[in-house]
Design an enzyme around this catalytic site. Sequence first.
Site, PDB file in Angstrom:
ATOM      1  N   ASP A 112      32.081  35.949  47.552  1.00 18.75           N
ATOM      2  CA  ASP A 112      31.344  36.590  46.452  1.00 18.75           C
ATOM      3  C   ASP A 112      30.511  35.587  45.657  1.00 18.75           C
ATOM      4  O   ASP A 112      29.305  35.747  45.508  1.00 18.75           O
ATOM      5  CB  ASP A 112      32.313  37.253  45.453  1.00 18.75           C
ATOM      6  CG  ASP A 112      32.717  38.659  45.888  1.00 18.75           C
ATOM      7  OD1 ASP A 112      32.128  39.171  46.865  1.00 18.75           O
ATOM      8  OD2 ASP A 112      33.625  39.219  45.250  1.00 18.75           O
ATOM      9  N   ARG A 117      40.304  33.738  30.670  1.00 22.89           N
ATOM     10  CA  ARG A 117      38.853  33.962  30.568  1.00 22.89           C
ATOM     11  C   ARG A 117      38.176  33.305  29.375  1.00 22.89           C
ATOM     12  O   ARG A 117      37.109  32.703  29.519  1.00 22.89           O
ATOM     13  CB  ARG A 117      38.539  35.464  30.595  1.00 22.89           C
ATOM     14  CG  ARG A 117      39.017  36.175  31.841  1.00 22.89           C
ATOM     15  CD  ARG A 117      38.563  35.498  33.116  1.00 22.89           C
ATOM     16  NE  ARG A 117      39.295  36.024  34.270  1.00 22.89           N
ATOM     17  CZ  ARG A 117      39.229  35.520  35.491  1.00 22.89           C
ATOM     18  NH1 ARG A 117      38.470  34.483  35.736  1.00 22.89           N
ATOM     19  NH2 ARG A 117      39.936  36.052  36.478  1.00 22.89           N
ATOM     20  N   ASP A 129      37.217  41.497  33.265  1.00 20.72           N
ATOM     21  CA  ASP A 129      36.865  40.087  33.168  1.00 20.72           C
ATOM     22  C   ASP A 129      35.408  39.845  32.795  1.00 20.72           C
ATOM     23  O   ASP A 129      35.092  38.904  32.075  1.00 20.72           O
ATOM     24  CB  ASP A 129      37.223  39.373  34.466  1.00 20.72           C
ATOM     25  CG  ASP A 129      38.734  39.226  34.618  1.00 20.72           C
ATOM     26  OD1 ASP A 129      39.403  39.101  33.574  1.00 20.72           O
ATOM     27  OD2 ASP A 129      39.228  39.256  35.748  1.00 20.72           O
ATOM     28  N   SER A 157      42.887  41.653  46.018  1.00 20.50           N
ATOM     29  CA  SER A 157      42.157  40.793  45.103  1.00 20.50           C
ATOM     30  C   SER A 157      43.191  40.085  44.233  1.00 20.50           C
ATOM     31  O   SER A 157      44.033  40.730  43.609  1.00 20.50           O
ATOM     32  CB  SER A 157      41.220  41.635  44.240  1.00 20.50           C
ATOM     33  OG  SER A 157      40.918  40.929  43.055  1.00 20.50           O
TER      34      SER A 157
END
Length: 388
Positions: free
Chosen positions: A13, A92, A121, A173
């Site tokens: 990605d 984050r 996120d 994921s």
Amino acid sequence: MKKVILAYSGGLDTSCCVAWLKQQDLDVITYTADLGGEQDFAHLKKNAKSCGVSKVYIQDLKAKFLTEFVFPALRAGAIYEGKYPLATALGRPLIAEGLVEVAHRERAEYIAHGSTGKGNDQVRLEVSVGALDKNLKTIAPLREWHLKTRAEEIEYANSQDIKVAVSKKSPYSVDMNLWGRSIECGVLEDPTLEPPEEIFQLTKNPLKCANKPTYIWIDFAQGIPIKLNGKSFSAVALVAKLNKLAGACGVGRIDLVENRLVGIKSREIYEAPAAVVLHLAHQELERLVLDKETTQFKRIVAEKYAQLVYNGLWHSPLKRALDKFVEKTQKKVSGQIRLKLYKGSCVCVGRKSPHSLYKKELATYEAGDQFDRSAAEGFIKIWGLPYK
Ligand code: ARG
């Protein structure tokens, strides 16, 4: 050429993000923070270079992550919707800080990330970046490009001459750092199904754990864990050790249908051995040393604090104010908690503190009782008056 700092994981990605950003005539610099996710950084660097990025930043932020993000949340008792210790969510705002710092150093105009358009996120990263520097612009290629499937991404990468060593794709994921591992997608999207054993990496199947319990004790100083079984450790070593120890006892598996910030419910599995143990131990110590009103009020604060972290509002005035409140409550949260770990369960079996408010001479039903029973009658008369 204008510069962009891309939050980079080394996978397909974000490697496609590199190609896509370069197509927009940007000079791409990657940024990766090591929060204890056990990535292969040599491999990551190689992938980044082969995509033609002009510079690769990799920062070890493990200690900072624990002391400035995780431990404040631990002291606050922040657990989202009663179950999720917030590993991903706490990472984050720190990654955002790293991105902004590098953007300033490089005089970059943009920040980019590879979050999909429907997760939490993207919100956390962009809100934090905006709060730290409102002039930085963010780009989220996955929200813009036409690539829908992994096969399309691989084809695109090839067409752009990007040679990412694509690992065999698992259907899941995963996000991981020292505070826990988050797993979603694949069969987990069906909330009627029990998660398959193959998804777990940090926790042993409780059915296969030892037939006798493991006892441990943890020392806290002002709400911060400092010792494990009587030995002092750095924050990173303590949490890493505890992940191994509790994980081997099957402790820390969490299965949660949660309310996302973007309005949908999603089902996620977490593994958070150290986080589960430390939250429980910290809470038990607070029960011993905090007065009744503070103990009960702090639960409300914990709930709100967790929501703020989950919802990307780490860099907000309310979160900072709550930190001050929490700090004030932790002055006497020092002492020792003994825990019993057994086949996936973790219970407190002993507590001790120089600031303990538990008074045996007041609580006892045996000889030496100092509680003034004669005062009870008058107390009840007044307390019950309104109900008469
Ligand atoms: N649901 C969690 C959160 O919002 C984790 C998100 C990342 N999960 C993942 N499997 N990549 O914080």
